[in-house]
Scaffold this active site. Sequence first.
Site, PDB file in Angstrom:
ATOM      1  NE  ARG A  90      -3.740   0.215   2.751  1.00  0.00           N
ATOM      2  CZ  ARG A  90      -4.290   0.094   3.694  1.00  0.00           C
ATOM      3  NH1 ARG A  90      -4.116   0.434   4.896  1.00  0.00           N
ATOM      4  NH2 ARG A  90      -5.405  -0.977   3.698  1.00  0.00           N
ATOM      5  NE  ARG A 122      -8.373  -0.352  16.398  1.00  0.00           N
ATOM      6  CZ  ARG A 122      -8.572  -1.121  15.252  1.00  0.00           C
ATOM      7  NH1 ARG A 122      -7.655  -0.820  14.273  1.00  0.00           N
ATOM      8  NH2 ARG A 122      -9.315  -1.765  15.053  1.00  0.00           N
ATOM      9  CE  LYS A 123      -8.046   2.908   9.130  1.00  0.00           C
ATOM     10  NZ  LYS A 123      -8.884   2.538   8.415  1.00  0.00           N
ATOM     11  N   GLY A 158     -16.884  -5.886   2.221  1.00  0.00           N
ATOM     12  CA  GLY A 158     -16.870  -7.285   2.464  1.00  0.00           C
ATOM     13  C   GLY A 158     -16.989  -7.479   3.870  1.00  0.00           C
ATOM     14  CB  CYS A 186     -12.251  -1.056   3.546  1.00  0.00           C
ATOM     15  SG  CYS A 186     -11.318  -1.782   4.877  1.00  0.00           S
ATOM     16  N   GLY A 187     -15.210  -0.073   2.246  1.00  0.00           N
ATOM     17  CA  GLY A 187     -15.911   0.192   1.140  1.00  0.00           C
ATOM     18  C   GLY A 187     -16.661   1.452   1.216  1.00  0.00           C
TER      19      GLY A 187
HETATM   20 FE1  SRM Z   1      -9.512  -0.598   5.418  1.00  0.00          FE
HETATM   21  C1  SRM Z   1      -8.440  -2.927   7.531  1.00  0.00           C
HETATM   22  C2  SRM Z   1      -8.561  -2.230   2.893  1.00  0.00           C
HETATM   23  C3  SRM Z   1     -10.149   2.105   3.472  1.00  0.00           C
HETATM   24  C4  SRM Z   1     -11.609   0.754   7.994  1.00  0.00           C
HETATM   25  N1  SRM Z   1      -8.793  -2.528   5.075  1.00  0.00           N
HETATM   26  C5  SRM Z   1      -8.306  -3.232   6.223  1.00  0.00           C
HETATM   27  C6  SRM Z   1      -7.062  -4.299   5.895  1.00  0.00           C
HETATM   28  C7  SRM Z   1      -5.720  -3.655   6.051  1.00  0.00           C
HETATM   29  C8  SRM Z   1      -7.383  -5.562   6.580  1.00  0.00           C
HETATM   30  C9  SRM Z   1      -6.099  -6.621   6.050  1.00  0.00           C
HETATM   31  O1  SRM Z   1      -5.130  -6.632   6.968  1.00  0.00           O
HETATM   32  O2  SRM Z   1      -6.466  -7.266   5.319  1.00  0.00           O
HETATM   33  C10 SRM Z   1      -7.624  -4.340   4.330  1.00  0.00           C
HETATM   34  C11 SRM Z   1      -6.791  -4.806   3.507  1.00  0.00           C
HETATM   35  C12 SRM Z   1      -7.471  -5.757   2.357  1.00  0.00           C
HETATM   36  C13 SRM Z   1      -6.489  -5.666   1.117  1.00  0.00           C
HETATM   37  O3  SRM Z   1      -5.725  -6.657   0.865  1.00  0.00           O
HETATM   38  O4  SRM Z   1      -6.504  -4.676   0.382  1.00  0.00           O
HETATM   39  C14 SRM Z   1      -8.309  -2.965   4.401  1.00  0.00           C
HETATM   40  N2  SRM Z   1      -9.128  -0.240   3.689  1.00  0.00           N
HETATM   41  C15 SRM Z   1      -8.889  -1.211   2.339  1.00  0.00           C
HETATM   42  C16 SRM Z   1      -9.032  -0.543   1.065  1.00  0.00           C
HETATM   43  C17 SRM Z   1      -7.863  -1.056   0.376  1.00  0.00           C
HETATM   44  C18 SRM Z   1     -10.236  -0.804   0.601  1.00  0.00           C
HETATM   45  C19 SRM Z   1     -10.371  -0.299  -0.844  1.00  0.00           C
HETATM   46  O5  SRM Z   1     -10.573  -1.328  -1.537  1.00  0.00           O
HETATM   47  O6  SRM Z   1     -10.351   0.791  -1.235  1.00  0.00           O
HETATM   48  C20 SRM Z   1      -8.970   1.207   1.606  1.00  0.00           C
HETATM   49  C21 SRM Z   1      -7.268   1.401   1.637  1.00  0.00           C
HETATM   50  C22 SRM Z   1      -7.124   2.737   2.010  1.00  0.00           C
HETATM   51  C23 SRM Z   1      -5.854   3.390   1.769  1.00  0.00           C
HETATM   52  O7  SRM Z   1      -5.171   3.701   0.584  1.00  0.00           O
HETATM   53  O8  SRM Z   1      -5.178   3.506   2.867  1.00  0.00           O
HETATM   54  C24 SRM Z   1      -9.399   0.927   2.940  1.00  0.00           C
HETATM   55  N3  SRM Z   1     -10.581   1.044   5.607  1.00  0.00           N
HETATM   56  C25 SRM Z   1     -10.714   1.919   4.860  1.00  0.00           C
HETATM   57  C26 SRM Z   1     -11.650   3.076   5.167  1.00  0.00           C
HETATM   58  C27 SRM Z   1     -12.324   4.111   4.427  1.00  0.00           C
HETATM   59  C28 SRM Z   1     -11.772   5.440   4.576  1.00  0.00           C
HETATM   60  O9  SRM Z   1     -10.673   5.718   5.159  1.00  0.00           O
HETATM   61  O10 SRM Z   1     -12.391   6.508   4.032  1.00  0.00           O
HETATM   62  C29 SRM Z   1     -12.384   2.552   6.406  1.00  0.00           C
HETATM   63  C30 SRM Z   1     -13.448   3.342   7.036  1.00  0.00           C
HETATM   64  C31 SRM Z   1     -12.920   4.523   7.784  1.00  0.00           C
HETATM   65  C32 SRM Z   1     -12.187   4.528   8.895  1.00  0.00           C
HETATM   66  O11 SRM Z   1     -11.435   3.908   9.092  1.00  0.00           O
HETATM   67  O12 SRM Z   1     -12.620   5.244   9.789  1.00  0.00           O
HETATM   68  C33 SRM Z   1     -11.566   1.391   6.671  1.00  0.00           C
HETATM   69  N4  SRM Z   1      -9.888  -0.946   7.313  1.00  0.00           N
HETATM   70  C34 SRM Z   1     -10.670  -0.342   8.179  1.00  0.00           C
HETATM   71  C35 SRM Z   1     -10.915  -0.967   9.526  1.00  0.00           C
HETATM   72  C36 SRM Z   1     -11.662  -0.780  10.708  1.00  0.00           C
HETATM   73  C37 SRM Z   1     -11.125   0.284  11.349  1.00  0.00           C
HETATM   74  C38 SRM Z   1     -11.662   0.336  12.803  1.00  0.00           C
HETATM   75  O13 SRM Z   1     -11.459   1.590  13.517  1.00  0.00           O
HETATM   76  O14 SRM Z   1     -11.881  -0.626  13.490  1.00  0.00           O
HETATM   77  C39 SRM Z   1      -9.979  -2.186   9.286  1.00  0.00           C
HETATM   78  C40 SRM Z   1      -9.615  -3.309  10.595  1.00  0.00           C
HETATM   79  C41 SRM Z   1      -8.745  -2.524  11.555  1.00  0.00           C
HETATM   80  O15 SRM Z   1      -8.145  -1.689  11.431  1.00  0.00           O
HETATM   81  O16 SRM Z   1      -8.845  -3.091  12.508  1.00  0.00           O
HETATM   82  C42 SRM Z   1      -9.281  -2.108   7.943  1.00  0.00           C
HETATM   83 FE1  SF4 Z   2     -13.475  -5.975   5.493  1.00  0.00          FE
HETATM   84 FE2  SF4 Z   2     -12.047  -3.953   4.707  1.00  0.00          FE
HETATM   85 FE3  SF4 Z   2     -11.333  -6.310   3.954  1.00  0.00          FE
HETATM   86 FE4  SF4 Z   2     -13.340  -5.162   2.918  1.00  0.00          FE
HETATM   87  S1  SF4 Z   2     -11.179  -4.828   2.775  1.00  0.00           S
HETATM   88  S2  SF4 Z   2     -13.384  -7.435   3.689  1.00  0.00           S
HETATM   89  S3  SF4 Z   2     -14.270  -4.280   4.646  1.00  0.00           S
HETATM   90  S4  SF4 Z   2     -11.319  -5.516   6.063  1.00  0.00           S
END
Ligand code: SRM
Ligand code: SF4
Length: 515
Positions: free
Chosen positions: A70, A184-185, A439, A444-445
Amino acid sequence: MVQAANLEGIATQNKFEKLKAEKDGLKVKDELERFAEIGWQAMDKTDLEHRLKWLGIFYRPVTPGKFMMRLRLPNGIIDSTQLRVLGEIAQRYGEDGSGDITTRQNLQLRGIRLEDVPDIFSRLEAAGMTSIQSGMDNVRNITGSPMAGLDEYELIDTRELVQQVQDMITNQGEGNPEFTNLPRKFNIAIEGGRDNSVHAEINDIAFIPAYKNGELGFNVVVGGFFSAKRCEAAMELDAWVPPNSEVVDLCRAILIVYRDHGLRANRQKSRLMWLIDEWGIKKFRTEVEKELGHPLETAAEKDEIDWEKRDHLGLYPQKQAGLNYIGLNIPVGRLQAEDIFDLARIAEVYGTSEIRLTVEQNLIIPNIQSENLEALQAEPLLSKFTPTPGPLTRSVVSCTGAQFCNFALIETKSRALAVVKELEQELELSKSVRLHWTGCPNSCGQPQVADIGLMGTKVRKNGKTIEGVDLYMGGKVGKEAQLGTCVQKGIACEELLPVLRQILIDNFGATPKAV
Ligand code: SRM
Ligand code: SF4
């Protein structure tokens, strides 16, 4: 001087706090050569599964040995040289190598082998890119207006500010131990236009244009976030800052307050909003002022977000006479290596080498001379990535889903595309409807910002567990943005199509096409 977080005395009850206390994630930067030599199977499990994320390298349990990388692309801006470097990286991995535009205006590459990472990092650095601190308890890619510097109605050009905030957080991309152990993030967004193109309300800190005493600056909102446990829109900090280094200073002060006082015992209750809940916004503001070393100005009475959100797809004139931009639809953000090369070429031939990404997982090519528009529109790539997609295809957003993400409860990207294709064949729609797929409850979506949001879940049918979705509706973006809520739980994916068809007819004016 760069100082690491002083976390003495802070609760370390959960495994993530323990792993950070044992060894800061950034430390693996110095061990990369060794990891590359011994191979991922021989690595310490915590380094492999968690600490590598501090470098933007994600071990994928779904595809062991094929990592995701990333990047950080401040304000979502990238140039053709950088794109070619990414294209070459993806190309190395044949069918495994691909790229995704993310919901944070960013890119992720797939198929990466650990032994190549030292070389990949050298190439990134040479091309002025970094993936540092893009995962785990770090500040994510900082978003800014995709039209910065192009839009005739722009209020503030966000590009330089976003870059400065990133440089402060990452120590110019070198890595900054001061901010590598947050509770956290953390998400930061800077909006410079009138249409809230960055979804300000879902960020931990967002800057929103506002005039105070005739001077243009930003009102500041804090604490917005989504998680499986809770989703909240950001609230007003009651602060106004001018569009200069004070933005960077305020981000820094908030991050330090969060780092030193944020709740760490329970990971489900660690995002910034939980600290604001515990303290109240007044105390939070006071602590930020103490860290800043001076009082904050109170917020301007109103902000300048008064437009509907634009999706930027299509062809538009820029503020610079004779120049135009084209917004291309990249279905669910997925790019293959050859697409990346082709985009780089097109940006060079018709524009000024630059490409902008959007939080809708699409992209913009700016600075196209009017006389080149016709030739550009005849490029074969524009039939794959069209500026004029169908009314559902144009706004469909999807997280990674089961193909690569181990949290996923369902497959998202391919299903999202199949569903909109089917619905567009059946229905006439006079305007676009925003469908967001995610998903799992991590969101994240961003299903909560969609007209129709679909969150993966499991449902029971005929004694079997199958893929399903919870249905969200009512998300409003742009001015007066509002989060959507869950209106129906547990719809089996195999039964979803007629449900969506009916919603589109009842709520969005769709009419069945004549057979
Ligand atoms: Fe996300 C965790 C993908 C935007 C909330 N997110 C993850 C992980 C890293 C989990 C993992 O290790 O597998 C996912 C990686 C999957 C992969 O292989 O791609 C993942 N998040 C994504 C992306 C790629 C979704 C997408 O297809 O666009 C986005 C990457 C953004 C970037 O460039 O950095 C992405 N994630 C978001 C957003 C949207 C936003 O930022 O507007 C959110 C919700 C907003 C927020 O964070 O407040 C989001 N992701 C999470 C969470 C829940 C956070 C929490 O506080 O609980 C997790 C799980 C965690 O952090 O424990 C997570
Ligand atoms: Fe869940 Fe984020 Fe993975 Fe999508 S990319 S399945 S919302 S953790």
